[in-house]
Scaffold this motif. Structure first.
Motif, short mmCIF file in Angstrom:
data_model
loop_
_atom_site.label_atom_id
_atom_site.label_comp_id
_atom_site.label_asym_id
_atom_site.label_seq_id
_atom_site.Cartn_x
_atom_site.Cartn_y
_atom_site.Cartn_z
N PHE A 1 0.83 -1.20 0.00
CA PHE A 1 0.00 0.00 0.00
C PHE A 1 0.87 1.26 0.00
O PHE A 1 0.52 2.26 -0.64
CB PHE A 1 -0.95 -0.03 1.19
CG PHE A 1 -1.92 -1.18 1.15
CD1 PHE A 1 -3.10 -1.08 0.44
CD2 PHE A 1 -1.62 -2.38 1.77
CE1 PHE A 1 -3.98 -2.14 0.36
CE2 PHE A 1 -2.49 -3.45 1.70
CZ PHE A 1 -3.68 -3.33 0.99
N VAL A 2 2.01 1.20 0.69
CA VAL A 2 2.96 2.31 0.65
C VAL A 2 3.46 2.50 -0.78
O VAL A 2 3.54 3.63 -1.29
CB VAL A 2 4.13 2.05 1.62
CG1 VAL A 2 5.22 3.11 1.43
CG2 VAL A 2 3.63 2.04 3.06
N ASP A 3 3.81 1.40 -1.44
CA ASP A 3 4.29 1.47 -2.82
C ASP A 3 3.23 2.01 -3.76
O ASP A 3 3.56 2.58 -4.82
CB ASP A 3 4.73 0.08 -3.30
CG ASP A 3 5.98 -0.42 -2.58
OD1 ASP A 3 6.68 0.41 -1.98
OD2 ASP A 3 6.23 -1.64 -2.62
N ALA A 4 1.95 1.84 -3.38
CA ALA A 4 0.83 2.32 -4.21
C ALA A 4 0.39 3.73 -3.82
O ALA A 4 -0.63 4.22 -4.32
CB ALA A 4 -0.35 1.36 -4.11
N GLY A 5 1.16 4.39 -2.92
CA GLY A 5 0.88 5.80 -2.62
C GLY A 5 0.35 6.10 -1.24
O GLY A 5 -0.01 7.26 -0.96
N LEU A 6 0.29 5.13 -0.34
CA LEU A 6 -0.30 5.36 0.98
C LEU A 6 0.45 6.42 1.77
O LEU A 6 1.66 6.35 1.95
CB LEU A 6 -0.33 4.06 1.77
CG LEU A 6 -0.81 4.17 3.23
CD1 LEU A 6 -2.28 4.57 3.28
CD2 LEU A 6 -0.58 2.85 3.97
N ASP A 7 -0.31 7.39 2.30
CA ASP A 7 0.18 8.35 3.28
C ASP A 7 -0.50 8.00 4.60
O ASP A 7 -1.66 8.32 4.82
CB ASP A 7 -0.18 9.78 2.85
CG ASP A 7 0.31 10.84 3.84
OD1 ASP A 7 0.74 10.47 4.95
OD2 ASP A 7 0.26 12.03 3.50
N ASN B 1 -11.82 -2.58 3.28
CA ASN B 1 -12.58 -1.51 2.65
C ASN B 1 -11.57 -0.59 1.97
O ASN B 1 -10.71 0.00 2.64
CB ASN B 1 -13.37 -0.75 3.71
CG ASN B 1 -14.13 0.44 3.14
OD1 ASN B 1 -14.17 0.65 1.93
ND2 ASN B 1 -14.71 1.23 4.00
N PRO B 2 -11.65 -0.42 0.65
CA PRO B 2 -10.64 0.39 -0.04
C PRO B 2 -10.79 1.89 0.16
O PRO B 2 -9.82 2.64 -0.05
CB PRO B 2 -10.83 0.01 -1.51
CG PRO B 2 -12.27 -0.37 -1.60
CD PRO B 2 -12.61 -1.02 -0.29
N GLU B 3 -11.97 2.34 0.56
CA GLU B 3 -12.24 3.79 0.57
C GLU B 3 -11.28 4.58 1.46
O GLU B 3 -10.72 5.59 1.02
CB GLU B 3 -13.69 4.05 0.95
CG GLU B 3 -14.68 3.55 -0.09
CD GLU B 3 -16.12 3.77 0.31
OE1 GLU B 3 -16.36 4.38 1.38
OE2 GLU B 3 -17.02 3.32 -0.43
N PRO B 4 -11.05 4.17 2.73
CA PRO B 4 -10.10 4.94 3.55
C PRO B 4 -8.68 4.90 2.99
O PRO B 4 -7.92 5.88 3.13
CB PRO B 4 -10.17 4.25 4.92
CG PRO B 4 -11.46 3.52 4.92
CD PRO B 4 -11.67 3.08 3.50
N LEU B 5 -8.30 3.80 2.38
CA LEU B 5 -6.96 3.66 1.81
C LEU B 5 -6.80 4.54 0.58
O LEU B 5 -5.77 5.20 0.40
CB LEU B 5 -6.69 2.19 1.48
CG LEU B 5 -6.67 1.26 2.70
CD1 LEU B 5 -6.76 -0.20 2.26
CD2 LEU B 5 -5.43 1.48 3.54
N ILE B 6 -7.83 4.57 -0.25
CA ILE B 6 -7.79 5.44 -1.43
C ILE B 6 -7.76 6.90 -1.01
O ILE B 6 -7.02 7.71 -1.58
CB ILE B 6 -9.00 5.13 -2.35
CG1 ILE B 6 -8.86 3.73 -2.96
CG2 ILE B 6 -9.12 6.19 -3.45
CD1 ILE B 6 -10.08 3.26 -3.72
N ALA B 7 -8.55 7.24 0.01
CA ALA B 7 -8.55 8.62 0.52
C ALA B 7 -7.19 9.01 1.10
O ALA B 7 -6.85 10.20 1.15
CB ALA B 7 -9.63 8.78 1.58
N ALA B 8 -6.41 8.00 1.51
CA ALA B 8 -5.06 8.25 2.05
C ALA B 8 -3.99 8.14 0.98
O ALA B 8 -2.80 8.03 1.29
CB ALA B 8 -4.77 7.28 3.19
N GLY B 9 -4.40 8.14 -0.29
CA GLY B 9 -3.45 8.22 -1.39
C GLY B 9 -3.20 6.96 -2.17
O GLY B 9 -2.44 6.97 -3.15
N VAL B 10 -3.81 5.83 -1.80
CA VAL B 10 -3.54 4.56 -2.47
C VAL B 10 -4.20 4.52 -3.85
O VAL B 10 -5.39 4.82 -4.00
CB VAL B 10 -4.04 3.38 -1.62
CG1 VAL B 10 -3.95 2.07 -2.40
CG2 VAL B 10 -3.24 3.28 -0.33
#
Length: 239
Positions: free
Chosen positions: A97-103, A196-205
């Motif tokens: 997830f970090v590699d995919a943009g996670l902040d 749930n992908p929504e919080p992860l996407i909102a965090a940059g993933v």
């Protein structure tokens, strides 16, 4: 037959019906929770299938089921009155997830990151569990069923039981480990870690860049209707 006699007969009949309904309720609804009881049996089958990967987790005050490959695990508490953080949770390798943009700083409060891991879970309650025998991984799961039954889900579309971890995250397992291939693939789904992908996407993933997880739509039941929602899935074979 006079009016009073008729009223007495009607009242008697009502009492009999109510008594019968109470017996049925106690048998079917109260003492025989089919989903709850069958989930215990099938969860036991999962534990028996990978005994070496089910261990005590003293840090989190409970038990850990480590997935094949070692990148994610399901953790459940022995005693909700003593849980240091969550009662039920997933702990997973954060790197994909970090590699995919996670902040990580943008994640909600039910998430935590540490030592390269990402944890997400929920507090179900504060019950102090009372055990009648040896405290085992299965006994702790049974306590969850008995005390927090609403946290146990049956996913009809997949024929899976699951523990709801809050906000759309779950740990699921097949009702029958011998009948669980993913439709259209040759992949087994004996156990499935669900995010749930929504919080992860909102965090940059960027979901298309997450390696090792499947980003796809799944059928879920909501308010009596079946709808399609996106999830991150990690389905795994254990037998």
């Amino acid at each position: 037959m006079n009016k009073n006699t008729k009223l007495a007969l009607v009242a008697g009949a009502v009492i009999v019906v109510v008594a019968l309904l109470m017996v049925v309720f106690q048998t079917v609804g109260g003492n025989l929770d089919v989903v709850g009881k069958q989930s215990v049996t099938s969860f036991d089958a999962v534990l028996q299938a990978i005994p070496a990967q089910v261990t005590a987790d003293d840090t989190n005050g409970g038990w850990s089921l480590l997935a094949p490959g070692g990148t994610v695990r399901f953790i459940w508490s022995k005693d909700y009155a003593k849980s240091p953080l969550h009662d039920v949770m997933l702990e997973l390798d954060a790197q994909p997830f970090v590699d995919a943009g996670l902040d990580a700083s943008k994640l909600p409060v039910n998430y935590a990151t540490f030592d390269g891991m990402l944890m997400v879970g929920t507090k179900l309650g504060n019950a102090e569990f009372q055990y009648s025998g040896v405290v085992t991984p299965l006994a702790s799961y049974e306590q969850m069923v008995n005390n927090y039954r609403a946290s146990i889900n049956y996913h009809t579309a997949l024929d899976h039981y699951g523990v709801m971890l809050g906000n759309g995250n779950m740990f699921e397992w097949a009702k029958d480990l011998t009948k669980n291939t993913v439709t259209g693939t040759d992949q087994d789904k004996d156990i499935v870690f669900v995010l749930n992908p929504e919080p992860l996407i909102a965090a940059g993933v960027d979901p298309a860049k997450v390696v090792g997880w499947v980003y796809t739509q799944v059928s879920v039941e909501e308010n009596g209707k079946t709808i399609q929602v996106y999830k991150f899935l990690k389905p795994l074979n254990i037998i």
